[in-house]
Scaffold this active site. Structure first.
Site, PDB file in Angstrom:
ATOM      1  N   GLY A   1      -3.903 -69.460  11.301  1.00  0.00           N
ATOM      2  CA  GLY A   1      -2.552 -69.353  12.059  1.00  0.00           C
ATOM      3  C   GLY A   1      -2.824 -67.501  12.244  1.00  0.00           C
ATOM      4  N   SER A   2      -2.065 -67.899  13.314  1.00  0.00           N
ATOM      5  CA  SER A   2      -2.554 -65.817  14.127  1.00  0.00           C
ATOM      6  C   SER A   2      -1.267 -64.875  13.289  1.00  0.00           C
ATOM      7  CB  SER A   2      -1.776 -65.968  15.365  1.00  0.00           C
ATOM      8  OG  SER A   2      -3.299 -66.723  16.526  1.00  0.00           O
ATOM      9  N   GLY A   3      -1.128 -63.917  13.148  1.00  0.00           N
ATOM     10  CA  GLY A   3      -0.583 -63.181  12.235  1.00  0.00           C
ATOM     11  C   GLY A   3      -0.450 -62.538  11.562  1.00  0.00           C
ATOM     12  N   HIS A   4      -2.202 -62.787  11.560  1.00  0.00           N
ATOM     13  CA  HIS A   4      -3.445 -61.624  10.015  1.00  0.00           C
ATOM     14  C   HIS A   4      -4.543 -61.046  10.901  1.00  0.00           C
ATOM     15  CE1 HIS A   4      -0.724 -64.849   7.908  1.00  0.00           C
ATOM     16  NE2 HIS A   4      -1.974 -66.355   8.484  1.00  0.00           N
TER      17      HIS A   4
ATOM     18  N   LYS B   1      -8.925 -71.800   4.600  1.00  0.00           N
ATOM     19  CA  LYS B   1      -8.194 -70.926   3.048  1.00  0.00           C
ATOM     20  C   LYS B   1      -7.242 -72.171   2.921  1.00  0.00           C
ATOM     21  CE  LYS B   1      -5.595 -68.333   6.736  1.00  0.00           C
ATOM     22  NZ  LYS B   1      -6.378 -68.710   7.621  1.00  0.00           N
TER      23      LYS B   1
ATOM     24  N   ASP C   1      -3.996 -76.252   6.767  1.00  0.00           N
ATOM     25  CA  ASP C   1      -5.669 -75.610   7.770  1.00  0.00           C
ATOM     26  C   ASP C   1      -6.063 -76.736   6.705  1.00  0.00           C
ATOM     27  OD1 ASP C   1      -4.497 -73.272   8.761  1.00  0.00           O
ATOM     28  OD2 ASP C   1      -5.462 -71.653   7.241  1.00  0.00           O
TER      29      ASP C   1
ATOM     30  N   HIS D   1       1.850 -64.960   5.458  1.00  0.00           N
ATOM     31  CA  HIS D   1       2.834 -65.775   6.042  1.00  0.00           C
ATOM     32  C   HIS D   1       4.395 -65.759   5.982  1.00  0.00           C
ATOM     33  CE1 HIS D   1      -0.981 -68.886   5.663  1.00  0.00           C
ATOM     34  NE2 HIS D   1      -0.738 -68.612   7.108  1.00  0.00           N
TER      35      HIS D   1
END
Length: 556
Positions: free
Chosen positions: A280-283, A331, A336, A444
């Site tokens: 996911g994006s945001g990391h 991860k 994932d 997350h």
């Protein structure tokens, strides 16, 4: 047996309901997860409606197979493969002339085979299985689904991200089970059930908010203020950030908007093992910021906190392959793992060499009570760095995978939050008092494993170090890599104070820090807090860590 027109009407009803309930289901998911369930489901079925006229209508089976294909391509996350396989299996039975009961049973079987969840794990199966049983007995399908969803309020999550919050998930309904109940009630048009469902959703959401805030008042109104952010439309945030990364670092990174993947600007190195990762994006800067010499070749980025789809991962594998094989670095999150493994199988069917390494370093989420194993967090960077160096040195796929597994096995991480993060267009995912610290958080935005009183940083670091060393048990004289990672909302000043405490604490234990890294590398949007990763180095891992690297976010 449902007719094609009946199936079309049902799919449209699901799509309309997902759009209507999007915000509600996101809020419910935020109580113990990452707050994106409603958005993920809506994204998938919105794509179905967008391509509605092009769907195959040669038969009931062909229609549902096409719906399944669109869901798999558009949704991502854990929900993508779960809902896709459920629809696909139901379509197979419909094509054989099966009734609704057989279709529901087939969907259950497919979902269980894929995700390995059982009834009682606090998932959508807790509503879907009772619905299938009621259908087989000519019973009240909607009522059975509703009762199953209601029962999840008293269950402890054992699958998905909610599993990491453990006993703190008790008191709020599972969003997937609620969605199944909502759809069952909507499709049956039962007014009495609809009223019960509204009450379940309202009390379940409020109980989750109360648990997150520590108020204990399940009747208090649930409120999530919107945080001001530098975005245009929230739903475009991930894509626009990815485009911006490629524009800022065009010499290293290229963005493929059609396939929704990031690749090296100069393409894969010929006859060299390639590394691909994603999530996911945001990391940020994980993972796209680590594309370049000595690290990744391609990345499959999902929406904010949502795993990429199978199609994205497969496209990234194909783009990364330079002829010597591709190593997936995954991860350990359910979405994932599901999407990467399915894509890996498809790539191998095409004749590509693909191996995978799962990073599961978070000690706070270990133990049988969490059900899904440790989360993958800060050690992902370490694994990508040393594996990338081994690939750049000419290692075979087997050799690169072996060093990646060794780095993952010799790493342990743990994090804490001082303030929760806010996804684009939303407010904080949970409430945290001024004198509280959320210990054992992931990346997350979900709740951690426990809430403790705020304390000076030296004490907080000692608490984490005790957990990490108890897990690693490094032998005397073992050189350590000490990595202090910011979650995105804490100043560099704070992170270096953390490192000061970490260095002193390890020194007091007679341990040697041979290498160090401090900064925001594996973030959780704007979460205030940090994680500490310790890796027990050996001569080869040290050499590979020191090897040259040139990426947007890491270079020496």
């Amino acid at each position: 047996m449902p007719t094609l027109s009946e199936l079309e009407a049902a799919v449209r009803t699901v799509a309309d309901t997902a759009a209507t309930r999007r915000a509600e289901w996101d809020a419910l998911d935020a109580a113990t997860g990452d707050g994106d369930f409603g958005s993920t489901l809506h994204r998938g079925f919105a794509a179905v409606l967008e391509g509605w006229d092009a769907l195959d209508r040669d038969s009931e089976r062909a229609f549902l197979a096409d719906v399944s294909r669109v869901l798999a391509a558009a949704m991502g996350g854990t929900s993508g493969p779960i809902w896709s396989v459920g629809v696909l299996r139901a379509g197979v039975v419909a094509g054989e002339g099966g009734d609704v009961d057989a279709m529901l049973t087939a969907a259950v079987d497919g979902i269980q085979a894929l995700g390995e969840a059982q009834r009682g794990d606090k998932t959508l199966l807790d509503a879907l299985i009772p619905a299938a049983e009621a259908a087989r007995g000519d019973g009240d399908v909607a009522g059975a689904a509703l009762e199953g969803a209601e029962a999840t309020r008293e269950l402890r999550a054992r699958r998905g991200r909610g599993a990491y919050a453990g006993h703190r998930t008790v008191g709020t309904a599972d969003p997937g089970a609620v969605a199944i109940a909502v759809l069952a009630v909507t499709l049956s048009a039962g007014d009495g059930d609809a009223q019960r469902l509204e009450a379940l959703h309202r009390v379940g959401e409020n109980a989750g908010e109360a648990a997150a805030s520590g108020s204990g008042d399940a009747d208090a109104p649930a409120k999530r203020a919107t945080t001001k952010q530098l975005v245009n439309r929230p739903q475009d945030a991930a894509r626009e950030a990815l485009e911006g990364l490629a524009l800022a670092h065009g010499d290293l990174v290229a963005w493929d908007g059609e396939r929704r993947i990031l690749t090296r600007a100069d393409g894969p190195a010929r006859d060299a093992v390639a590394l691909m990762s994603g999530g996911g994006s945001g990391h940020e800067p994980l993972h796209g910021g680590f594309i370049g010499d000595g690290m990744l070749t391609a990345v499959a980025p999902g929406e904010v906190f949502a795993s990429p789809s199978v199609d994205q991962v497969l496209a990234a594998i194909r783009a990364a392959d330079g002829g010597a094989g591709v190593l997936q670095i995954i991860k350990n999150y359910t979405g994932d793992v599901l999407n990467f493994r399915l894509a890996g199988e498809l790539a191998r069917e095409e004749g590509l060499q693909v191996d995978a390494v799962i990073v599961a370093d978070d000690v706070a989420s270990g133990g049988e009570e969490h059900g899904v194993g440790r989360r993958g967090t800060g050690a992902t960077l370490v694994v990508e760095k040393v594996a990338g160096a081994r690939a750049a040195a000419g290692g075979s796929l087997e050799e690169v995978a072996a060093v990646a597994r060794r780095a993952a096995d010799r790493s342990a991480s743990m994090g804490l939050a001082l303030h929760p993060c806010s996804p684009p267009g939303a407010g904080p995912l949970f409430a945290l008092g001024d004198e509280e610290v959320e210990m054992g958080v992931g990346i997350h935005g979900e709740l951690g494993t426990e809430r403790i009183p705020y304390a000076p940083v030296d004490e907080l670091v000692t608490t984490i170090v005790d957990r990490l060393l108890g897990d690693l048990e490094p032998a005397d004289g073992t050189p350590l890599l000490a990595f202090v990672n910011g979650f995105g909302g804490s100043a560099a000043l704070e992170l270096y104070i953390v490192y000061r405490a970490l260095s002193r604490t390890l020194g007091d234990r007679g341990l040697t820090v041979a290498r160090s890294l401090v900064g925001d590398y594996v973030t959780s949007l704007d979460m205030a807090g940090m994680s500490i990763t310790l890796t027990a180095l050996d001569d080869e891992l040290t050499t590979l860590w020191d090897a040259p690297v040139r990426t947007p976010a890491l270079r020496w």
